[in-house]
Design a protein around this motif. Sequence first.
Motif, PDB file in Angstrom:
ATOM      1  N   VAL A  79       0.866  -1.172   0.000  1.00  0.00           N
ATOM      2  CA  VAL A  79       0.000   0.000   0.000  1.00  0.00           C
ATOM      3  C   VAL A  79       0.907   1.227   0.000  1.00  0.00           C
ATOM      4  N   TYR A  80       0.462   2.255  -0.699  1.00  0.00           N
ATOM      5  CA  TYR A  80       1.267   3.458  -0.876  1.00  0.00           C
ATOM      6  C   TYR A  80       0.532   4.678  -0.319  1.00  0.00           C
ATOM      7  N   LEU A  81       1.312   5.678   0.022  1.00  0.00           N
ATOM      8  CA  LEU A  81       0.761   6.985   0.358  1.00  0.00           C
ATOM      9  C   LEU A  81       1.603   8.029  -0.361  1.00  0.00           C
ATOM     10  N   ARG A  82       1.011   8.641  -1.353  1.00  0.00           N
ATOM     11  CA  ARG A  82       1.683   9.728  -2.042  1.00  0.00           C
ATOM     12  C   ARG A  82       1.362  11.016  -1.299  1.00  0.00           C
ATOM     13  N   THR A  83       2.417  11.714  -0.895  1.00  0.00           N
ATOM     14  CA  THR A  83       2.238  12.944  -0.123  1.00  0.00           C
ATOM     15  C   THR A  83       2.786  14.109  -0.929  1.00  0.00           C
ATOM     16  N   ASN A  84       1.924  15.027  -1.293  1.00  0.00           N
ATOM     17  CA  ASN A  84       2.306  16.201  -2.080  1.00  0.00           C
ATOM     18  C   ASN A  84       2.151  17.473  -1.262  1.00  0.00           C
ATOM     19  N   SER A  85       2.786  18.539  -1.741  1.00  0.00           N
ATOM     20  CA  SER A  85       2.659  19.851  -1.102  1.00  0.00           C
ATOM     21  C   SER A  85       2.889  19.768   0.399  1.00  0.00           C
ATOM     22  N   LEU A  86       3.967  19.120   0.775  1.00  0.00           N
ATOM     23  CA  LEU A  86       4.215  18.877   2.197  1.00  0.00           C
ATOM     24  C   LEU A  86       4.492  20.185   2.936  1.00  0.00           C
ATOM     25  N   LYS A  87       4.045  20.195   4.192  1.00  0.00           N
ATOM     26  CA  LYS A  87       4.198  21.349   5.066  1.00  0.00           C
ATOM     27  C   LYS A  87       4.995  20.931   6.309  1.00  0.00           C
ATOM     28  N   PRO A  88       5.621  21.881   6.971  1.00  0.00           N
ATOM     29  CA  PRO A  88       6.343  21.520   8.200  1.00  0.00           C
ATOM     30  C   PRO A  88       5.463  20.788   9.213  1.00  0.00           C
ATOM     31  N   GLU A  89       4.195  21.123   9.256  1.00  0.00           N
ATOM     32  CA  GLU A  89       3.295  20.450  10.204  1.00  0.00           C
ATOM     33  C   GLU A  89       2.973  19.012   9.817  1.00  0.00           C
ATOM     34  N   ASP A  90       3.421  18.582   8.658  1.00  0.00           N
ATOM     35  CA  ASP A  90       3.284  17.172   8.280  1.00  0.00           C
ATOM     36  C   ASP A  90       4.391  16.305   8.881  1.00  0.00           C
ATOM     37  N   THR A  91       5.348  16.928   9.545  1.00  0.00           N
ATOM     38  CA  THR A  91       6.440  16.191  10.165  1.00  0.00           C
ATOM     39  C   THR A  91       5.903  15.254  11.238  1.00  0.00           C
ATOM     40  N   ALA A  92       6.226  13.976  11.111  1.00  0.00           N
ATOM     41  CA  ALA A  92       5.707  12.957  12.028  1.00  0.00           C
ATOM     42  C   ALA A  92       6.289  11.606  11.640  1.00  0.00           C
ATOM     43  N   ILE A  93       6.013  10.632  12.465  1.00  0.00           N
ATOM     44  CA  ILE A  93       6.257   9.246  12.081  1.00  0.00           C
ATOM     45  C   ILE A  93       4.977   8.734  11.433  1.00  0.00           C
ATOM     46  N   TYR A  94       5.122   8.144  10.273  1.00  0.00           N
ATOM     47  CA  TYR A  94       3.989   7.655   9.504  1.00  0.00           C
ATOM     48  C   TYR A  94       3.909   6.135   9.616  1.00  0.00           C
ATOM     49  N   TYR A  95       2.715   5.645   9.921  1.00  0.00           N
ATOM     50  CA  TYR A  95       2.497   4.225  10.133  1.00  0.00           C
ATOM     51  C   TYR A  95       1.426   3.701   9.184  1.00  0.00           C
ATOM     52  N   CYS A  96       1.606   2.472   8.723  1.00  0.00           N
ATOM     53  CA  CYS A  96       0.509   1.808   8.042  1.00  0.00           C
ATOM     54  C   CYS A  96      -0.118   0.789   8.998  1.00  0.00           C
ATOM     55  N   ALA A  97      -1.373   0.485   8.733  1.00  0.00           N
ATOM     56  CA  ALA A  97      -2.132  -0.418   9.597  1.00  0.00           C
ATOM     57  C   ALA A  97      -3.043  -1.287   8.747  1.00  0.00           C
TER      58      ALA A  97
END
Length: 125
Positions: A79-97
């Motif tokens: 499974v994929y997550l395409r992340t565009n137009s990233l912002k500083p507030e998008d900073t985090a650890i990203y998890y799949c479930a």
Amino acid sequence: QVHLVESGGGLVQAGGSLRLSCAASGRTFSVYAMAWFRQAPGKEREFLAGISRSGSSTYYADSVKGRFTISRDNGENTVYLRTNSLKPEDTAIYYCAADDVDDVVHVTGTGYDFWGQGTQVTVSS
């Protein structure tokens, strides 16, 4: 049982993009509804996007709608997550479930039984 491994995180400038991947192994991948969450330091875990078993249905949090896209390749067990137009507030650890109970996108973490270890996304301003 399914084992999930995320990859694709990293450091990116604001406005940039990343494609996160979550590779699954174990049980047949297509029996799982999948989702992406994230957690920033000092904040609660946040639902981002979910996708049904076949990939025909997707659901997004308002905070990422229009910027992030979830997709899956059942042949590649990913499974994929395409992340565009990233912002500083998008900073985090990203998890799949993963959820094998029903073919419903749950927006809370309690709806998922299996989690990956996470991948760090850092967006600089």
